[in-house]
Enzyme design. Sequence first.
Site, PDB file in Angstrom:
ATOM      1  N   ASP A  30       0.826  -1.217   0.000  1.00  0.00           N
ATOM      2  CA  ASP A  30       0.000   0.000   0.000  1.00  0.00           C
ATOM      3  C   ASP A  30       0.857   1.262   0.000  1.00  0.00           C
ATOM      4  OD1 ASP A  30       0.793  -0.768   2.628  1.00  0.00           O
ATOM      5  OD2 ASP A  30      -0.737   0.518   3.525  1.00  0.00           O
ATOM      6  N   GLU A  52       0.325  -1.545   5.717  1.00  0.00           N
ATOM      7  CA  GLU A  52       1.352  -1.025   6.634  1.00  0.00           C
ATOM      8  C   GLU A  52       1.088   0.438   6.969  1.00  0.00           C
ATOM      9  OE1 GLU A  52       4.841   0.960   8.164  1.00  0.00           O
ATOM     10  OE2 GLU A  52       3.910   1.420   6.251  1.00  0.00           O
TER      11      GLU A  52
HETATM   12 ZN   LIG Z   1       6.556   2.440   4.095  1.00  0.00          ZN
END
Ligand SMILES: [Zn+2]
Length: 405
Positions: A87, A151
Amino acid sequence: MFLTINPTDKQRYDQVAVQNFQEYLRIPSVQPDIDYDECVKFIQKLANDIGLPCKVIYPKPKRPIVVVTLEGTDPTLPSILLNGHMDVVPVFADKWTQKPFGAEIVDGKIYGRGTQDMKSISIQYMETIRRIKDSGKRLKRTLHCSFVPDEEIGGVLGMAEFVKTEDFKNMNIGFALDEGIASVNDSYTLFKGEKCMWHLKFHCPGQPGHGCLLHENTAAEKVRVILDKIYDHREVQKNKLKQNPDLTLADVITLNATIIKGGVQANVLADEHTITVDVRMPYTVDADGFWATLQSWCKEAGQGVWIEKLIFDSITQPTTLDSSNIYWTAIETTMHKLNIRVSPLIFPGVTDSRYLRRLGIPALGLSLINNTPILLHDHDEYIRKDTFLRAIEIYTDLIPAVANA
Ligand SMILES: [Zn+2]
């Protein structure tokens, strides 16, 4: 189908690496509510291209973990994890001079969201593995290249869930590499640990009523006390940094009120105001003691003030960097041989490495991006093409050294 490249044709390898990087950048895997399917398909194709098995695990629905594996000669040894998140953070497209998901190359710079954080690194891992595999050299330990979701929103449904799975346990990971930050000078920054993160919501309830009155016990009065406490504390930490040039952000507690909410109408006293606070603490801090301090602030602020724990991480000890860590010794020796300077630091933010360190797995954050402005989460994020390719050359020495440790 394998992609066959003549192992001496470096130019062709570089070309393929840049093309794959551009393709990955063009997938808008941007927070929030990401459909990761396109990333999964791309990674499966890339693994197939290199001739490696690729496994997709769903510890949580719609949150795939993709693992590409190069088996070592001794699969019984603890393996090496090369981790990267799929992401990226949102963009303010009108503030960019290039298309954020165009992956265009202008004056030798590759532009796009994820060029530094951290699609570059995942592609570098994969293209390094391609070169190792094609060279016919076998490594002792198994290499796993993992691609994880979310994340950028704390990894709660990503790495945090992955580490609980049987698949993860069966991988028997001995050491991990993950992201770091670009460096503005010639050296590379390496992170051995991270600060501890709390996201807290202070609830300040109060007496409702007409806005023309002077009620006691109003919500905003309590907000005032909490904000004073936060910003007085912040001032002390800022002064600590000012007075001692040896200290960095990693050595102080940072507090920021990031969201302040409450109220319904200008002439109605709110029944509650809330303040959301981002707290980052050095791993040396007495977390229980600091929590007690925050509780005392609530008491002082007035009746009914309490703290909701949105994220309440525990202190995680950094990875030890001495001769007891054979993986670190391998990295140090390789970097010395390549005449590359690395300075081990504590990361001021948090990454997925914390979930590994908590399990006692040594993990280091390293982005091989030097002489580059730090543009993660910023407008016009870019990496120079030659910097991107140089990193693959370094990893081609570094990763085998670690895998043979
Ligand atoms: Zn990162």
